[in-house]
Design a protein around this motif. Structure first.
Motif, mmCIF file in Angstrom:
data_model
loop_
_atom_site.group_PDB
_atom_site.id
_atom_site.type_symbol
_atom_site.label_atom_id
_atom_site.label_comp_id
_atom_site.label_asym_id
_atom_site.label_seq_id
_atom_site.Cartn_x
_atom_site.Cartn_y
_atom_site.Cartn_z
ATOM 1 N N ARG A 38 0.181 8.844 -5.356
ATOM 2 C CA ARG A 38 -1.254 8.658 -5.606
ATOM 3 C C ARG A 38 -1.776 9.870 -6.353
ATOM 4 N NH1 ARG A 38 -0.014 6.279 -0.877
ATOM 5 N NH2 ARG A 38 0.153 8.308 0.092
ATOM 6 N N GLN A 188 13.602 3.366 0.469
ATOM 7 C CA GLN A 188 12.323 2.698 0.140
ATOM 8 C C GLN A 188 12.294 1.302 0.729
ATOM 9 O OE1 GLN A 188 9.808 4.111 -0.890
ATOM 10 N NE2 GLN A 188 10.564 5.951 -1.883
ATOM 11 N N PRO A 250 5.112 -2.334 6.153
ATOM 12 C CA PRO A 250 3.897 -2.276 5.321
ATOM 13 C C PRO A 250 3.464 -3.657 4.831
ATOM 14 C CG PRO A 250 5.462 -0.613 4.638
ATOM 15 C CD PRO A 250 6.195 -1.533 5.564
ATOM 16 N N GLN A 252 0.217 -4.100 3.249
ATOM 17 C CA GLN A 252 -0.624 -3.753 2.075
ATOM 18 C C GLN A 252 -1.960 -4.487 2.023
ATOM 19 O OE1 GLN A 252 0.647 -1.175 0.982
ATOM 20 N NE2 GLN A 252 2.860 -1.341 0.893
ATOM 21 N N ASP A 290 1.241 -0.025 6.318
ATOM 22 C CA ASP A 290 0.475 0.616 5.244
ATOM 23 C C ASP A 290 -0.504 -0.413 4.683
ATOM 24 O OD1 ASP A 290 2.101 2.846 5.407
ATOM 25 O OD2 ASP A 290 3.258 2.376 3.609
ATOM 26 N N SER A 324 -4.866 3.655 -6.122
ATOM 27 C CA SER A 324 -4.902 4.757 -7.084
ATOM 28 C C SER A 324 -4.157 4.302 -8.355
ATOM 29 C CB SER A 324 -4.206 5.963 -6.429
ATOM 30 O OG SER A 324 -4.044 7.013 -7.327
HETATM 31 N N1 SAM Z 1 8.772 1.460 -0.040
HETATM 32 C C1 SAM Z 1 7.801 1.471 0.932
HETATM 33 C C2 SAM Z 1 7.093 0.126 0.981
HETATM 34 O O1 SAM Z 1 7.276 -0.717 0.186
HETATM 35 O O2 SAM Z 1 6.320 -0.029 1.882
HETATM 36 C C3 SAM Z 1 6.799 2.592 0.810
HETATM 37 C C4 SAM Z 1 6.573 3.192 -0.501
HETATM 38 S S1 SAM Z 1 5.209 4.207 -0.835
HETATM 39 C C5 SAM Z 1 6.000 5.759 -0.926
HETATM 40 C C6 SAM Z 1 4.234 4.366 0.594
HETATM 41 C C7 SAM Z 1 2.925 3.656 0.524
HETATM 42 O O3 SAM Z 1 2.092 4.228 -0.472
HETATM 43 C C8 SAM Z 1 2.993 2.195 0.157
HETATM 44 O O4 SAM Z 1 3.362 1.382 1.220
HETATM 45 C C9 SAM Z 1 1.583 1.920 -0.309
HETATM 46 O O5 SAM Z 1 0.742 1.541 0.763
HETATM 47 C C10 SAM Z 1 1.120 3.283 -0.828
HETATM 48 N N2 SAM Z 1 0.961 3.280 -2.289
HETATM 49 C C11 SAM Z 1 1.931 3.175 -3.221
HETATM 50 N N3 SAM Z 1 1.386 3.171 -4.453
HETATM 51 C C12 SAM Z 1 0.031 3.286 -4.294
HETATM 52 C C13 SAM Z 1 -1.084 3.328 -5.191
HETATM 53 N N4 SAM Z 1 -0.909 3.235 -6.494
HETATM 54 N N5 SAM Z 1 -2.315 3.467 -4.664
HETATM 55 C C14 SAM Z 1 -2.482 3.550 -3.315
HETATM 56 N N6 SAM Z 1 -1.491 3.503 -2.443
HETATM 57 C C15 SAM Z 1 -0.239 3.370 -2.909
#
Ligand code: SAM
Ligand code: SF4
Length: 425
Positions: A38, A188, A250, A252, A290, A324
Motif C-alpha cells: 500500500r 502468498q 482473507p 476482502q 483481510d 490503495s
Molecule cells: N496473499 C494473501 C491473500 O491473498 O490474502 C495476502 C496478500 S497481501 C500481502 C495482504 C493484504 O493486503 C491483502 O489480503 C489485502 O487485503 C491487502 N492489500 C493488497 N493490496 C492492496 C491494495 N492495493 N490496497 C489495499 N489493501 C491491499
C-alpha cells in the motif's frame, strides 16, 4: 514474509562475518527491506531513507545503504538516480546474491543493482538468522499467480514457485533440534503449494510431513486463498494434532460484484460455505480475515454486504485496509475510484463493528482452559505472555522460567485484543 526475508539477509551477512550493529549510526551497512503493498508502506520507506541520507557523509560516515524488497523490485535502477544515497538495490528473489553484490560493490566502487530474479531461488538453501528461539517462520513458496486486480505482489514477487518438500522438512527438523516449538509456514497462497514440483506434494501432505519433526509442538500457516481451501486441507487441520485451530482466510469484500471485479474467483456464498465446513469440522476454529474498503466502484450497498458478512461470520479478528492505488494493477483502470473521505469513513465503520465482535468472541473463552505456549515476560510487570492454539494473546501471572513451555491457563477476563488468565496447577 518481509520480516522473514530480513532474517534471511541477516543470515547471509552473518555467514560472511558481519555482526548486528547497535544503531544505524554505528553500522557499516544498512538494508532497508521495503514493502509496497500500500502507498503508506512506500511513504514510510522514503522518509526513513531521507533520515539515513542525512546521516551519510556527516563526519566522514561511509555507511552503505541497500534497498531490498518490493520497492527495490519496482523501482530498480531508477532508485539510484532518484535517491543518490542508495548504494545497492536488491529484489526479493535475488536475496541469495547478497554477498556477491557486496563484493561487486567493493570491487567496482559504484552502486550495484540486482533485480533480475534468480530462477533457482526457491531451490537455494539460504541461511536465516532467527532470534526468537521459540517461534520461526519457514517459507514454503514464493510469488503468486492469482493476479487480484488491486495487488502488486505477482508483478514484484513473480510467479508462484514452491520449495522442494524435503528442503522444507529438513529446515523444520533443524528448528526442532534447536529448541523451536512453533513454526509458521509462509506463502502468498499456501493452499496451492506444490505446483511444478519434481517430487509431488500437496499442502495437506506437507503439513503431515512437517508435523513429524521432533520438538515442534505447533504448526501454523499463512495465507490461505479461500478458493483453494480444499476439503483435504480442512481434514488435515481437523486430524493433525500439531496443526493449530486457526486460519487466516482473507475475504476482502462481502459483495459478489466487488469480488468479481477484484478477480478473487469466489462468491460470498461460496466463501460462507467454506467457513461453515471449517466450523463443522473444527468447532473452535479461530478465523481471521483481510478486508479492503473503498475498492473502485464499491457502492454503499456493496459496503453494506461487507458489514453483513462480518456480522454473520463473526471473525475473531480482521485486518482492514483502505483501497490503495498500485502501479501495474488492473484496478487502476476500473471506473469509480472513491474519495479518501469515503474510504476513511468506511474503514472506521468496519473497525468499530469488528471491535465489538472481537470482544464478544474473546469473552466466549472466559471460564475455558487454554493450552498456552509461554513466550516470556509480558509488558505488564510480573505477568507472563503467551498464545493459545487459536493464536490469541494471553497474559497471566507466573514465573519467567516457564518460557518455551506449554501450560494450561484458565481464562478469567477478555478484551478485544487479548485474554487474561491464571495458571492451572
Ligand atoms: N496473499 C494473501 C491473500 O491473498 O490474502 C495476502 C496478500 S497481501 C500481502 C495482504 C493484504 O493486503 C491483502 O489480503 C489485502 O487485503 C491487502 N492489500 C493488497 N493490496 C492492496 C491494495 N492495493 N490496497 C489495499 N489493501 C491491499
Ligand atoms: Fe495479492 Fe491476490 Fe496474490 Fe494475495 S492472492 S498476493 S492478494 S494477488
Amino acid at each position: 514474509m518481509n520480516e522473514h526475508d530480513s532474517e534471511r539477509m541477516a543470515g547471509i551477512l552473518e555467514s560472511q562475518g558481519f555482526v548486528p550493529a547497535a544503531s544505524a549510526e554505528d553500522a557499516e551497512m544498512v538494508i532497508l527491506n521495503t514493502c509496497s503493498i500500500r502507498d503508506k508502506a512506500e511513504q514510510k520507506f522514503y522518509s526513513e531513507l531521507g533520515r539515513l541520507a542525512h546521516l551519510k557523509g556527516r563526519g566522514g560516515n561511509k555507511v552503505t545503504i541497500a534497498v531490498a524488497g518490493c520497492i527495490a523490485q519496482q523501482e530498480g535502477e531508477k532508485l539510484l538516480s532518484r535517491t543518490p544515497s542508495v548504494d545497492m538495490v536488491i529484489g526479493p528473489s535475488d536475496i541469495a546474491r547478497l554477498s556477491a553484490m557486496i563484493e561487486k560493490k567493493r570491487d567496482l566502487g559504484r552502486p550495484v543493482v540486482e533485480t533480475g530474479g534468480d530462477p533457482e531461488y526457491h531451490r537455494r538453501l539460504v541461511p536465516a538468522s532467527r532470534t526468537d528461539g521459540l517461534k520461526a517462520w519457514v517459507s514454503i513458496m514464493y510469488g503468486c499467480d492469482n493476479f487480484c486486480t488491486y495487488c502488486v505482489v505477482p508483478y514484484l514477487r513473480g510467479r508462484e514457485r514452491s520449495r522442494p518438500p524435503r528442503d522444507i522438512v529438513a529446515e523444520v527438523r533443524v528448528l526442532g533440534e534447536q529448541g523451536y516449538r512453533e513454526i509458521t509456514l509462509l506463502g502468498q497462497n499456501v493452499n496451492s503449494y506444490g505446483k511444478g514440483l519434481q517430487e509431488p506434494c500437496t499442502f495437506p501432505e506437507l503439513l503431515r510431513r512437517v508435523q513429524d519433526a521432533d520438538g515442534i509442538e505447533r504448526v501454523r500457516f499463512v495465507t490461505s486463498h479461500p478458493r483453494d481451501l480444499s476439503d483435504a486441507l480442512i481434514d488435515a487441520i481437523r486430524d493433525l494434532t500439531k496443526v493449530c485451530e486457526s486460519i487466516h482466510l482473507p475475504v476482502q469484500s462481502g459483495a459478489d460484484r466487488v469480488l468479481a471485479s477484484m478477480n478473487r474467483r469466489y462468491t460470498s456464498a461460496e466463501y460462507r460455505d467454506k467457513v461453515q465446513k471449517l466450523r463443522k469440522a473444527v468447532p473452535d476454529m479461530v478465523i481471521t480475515t483481510d478486508i479492503i474498503v473503498g475498492f473502485p466502484g464499491e457502492t454503499a450497498d456493496d459496503f453494506a454486504c461487507t458489514l453483513r458478512l462480518l456480522q454473520e461470520v463473526e471473525y475473531d479478528n480482521i485486518f482492514a485496509f483502505k483501497y490503495s492505488k498500485r502501479t501495474h494493477t488492473k484496478a487502476l483502470g476500473i471506473p469509480g475510484h472513491l474519495a479518501e473521505e469515503v474510504k476513511e469513513e468506511r474503514l472506521a465503520q468496519v473497525l468499530e463493528l469488528q471491535k465489538g465482535i472481537s470482544l464478544r468472541k474473546n469473552e466466549h473463552h472466559i471460564g475455558s482452559v487454554q493450552e498456552v505456549l509461554v513466550e516470556g515476560a509480558s509488558k505488564k510487570g510480573g505477568m507472563l505472555t503467551g498464545r493459545t492454539r487459536g493464536n490469541k494473546s494471553v497474559n497471566f501471572p507466573g514465573p519467567v522460567h516457564l518460557r518455551g513451555s506449554l501450560v494450561n491457563v484458565r481464562i478469567i477476563a477478555a478484551g478485544p485484543n487479548s485474554l487474561s488468565g491464571e495458571l492451572c496447577v
